[in-house]
Design an enzyme around this catalytic site. Sequence first.
Site: not given
Ligand code: AMP
Length: 312
Positions: A37-38, A44, A156, A159, A162, A194
Amino acid sequence: MSSAVSAPALARTREQLATGLTRLRGGPRRLGLVPTMGALHEGHLSLVDRSLELCDATAVSIFVNPLQFGAGEDLASYPRDLEGDVRRLGERGVDLVFAPSDAEVMYPAGEPSVRVDPGPMGEGLCGRFRPGHFQGVLTVVAKLFGMIRPDVAMFGRKDLQQSVLVRRMVEDLELGVEIVTTPVIREVDGLAMSSRNAYLSRAERREASGLFQALLAARASFADGEVSAEALIRTFTAVIDRHERLSLQYVELVEPDGLTPADPPTPDTVMAAAVFCGETRLIDNVVLGGAAPSGSVRPSDASVAPGPTEGR
Ligand code: AMP
């Protein structure tokens, strides 16, 4: 940055995505996808690095998906930084960024009336407090798989629910995408990275790592021989309670593949929790077993050691 850095192709419409993908597919190549989601951070980018390692070409999607936000959640205020994200991805060597210019690019006929039902595994943990969230996540992930047709997709472990649900969706619906799950990337004090951490005030940020400390306390207690789920949860909540700005939403001990309650817990059991730090919701999880964690918390840390479904 040096001028040697080349910008990735940026696709903002379906036509541009199709052109970009055709170029990438100029042969029998493995295409990796990192859905996001950027407002990208090192968490990420660890997924991006994994894809670059495993695949011949890497696409990253950036889309703040309205379907996965509930009423009163932070859809409108969710952090956005397309320019910075595209620059970071270019520096990393990503081939294609799919960042739909607006929701109509993803949902041209309006919000989809057919959606992916997460089933019982979507009901516990975060699903209990975010009705419709995982339906929205799985629906957009299935759409992204259909639009981009990756061979491999990275998710990741941060989550947890997910990543488990996406893996199950791919198995149950035979979507033919290999799912790779990667460890949690943390700040030096242990807070899981995050995009939402940007919401934290300075005072909240100081307390936010209490979530990880509470998980580590439970983990240490398990290492000392405590096998009562109730006692481990009490150890966790005692640490949360010592933090004025943290309030617990849930904590559960679950089996990592099916997310079923783990009582008694085993070394593979995952403790997963959500807390509010002020108004900001934080989630995190650790595997109970494995070697003791080291001080500076990086992906090699045993507390985030790959579970049975990771690293494939
Ligand atoms: P999001 O942008 O929050 O939807 O995350 C996109 C992807 O990045 C998802 O697969 C998350 O699980 C992963 N992700 C987000 N934060 C972390 C983190 N701190 N460590 C590893 N993966 C992450």
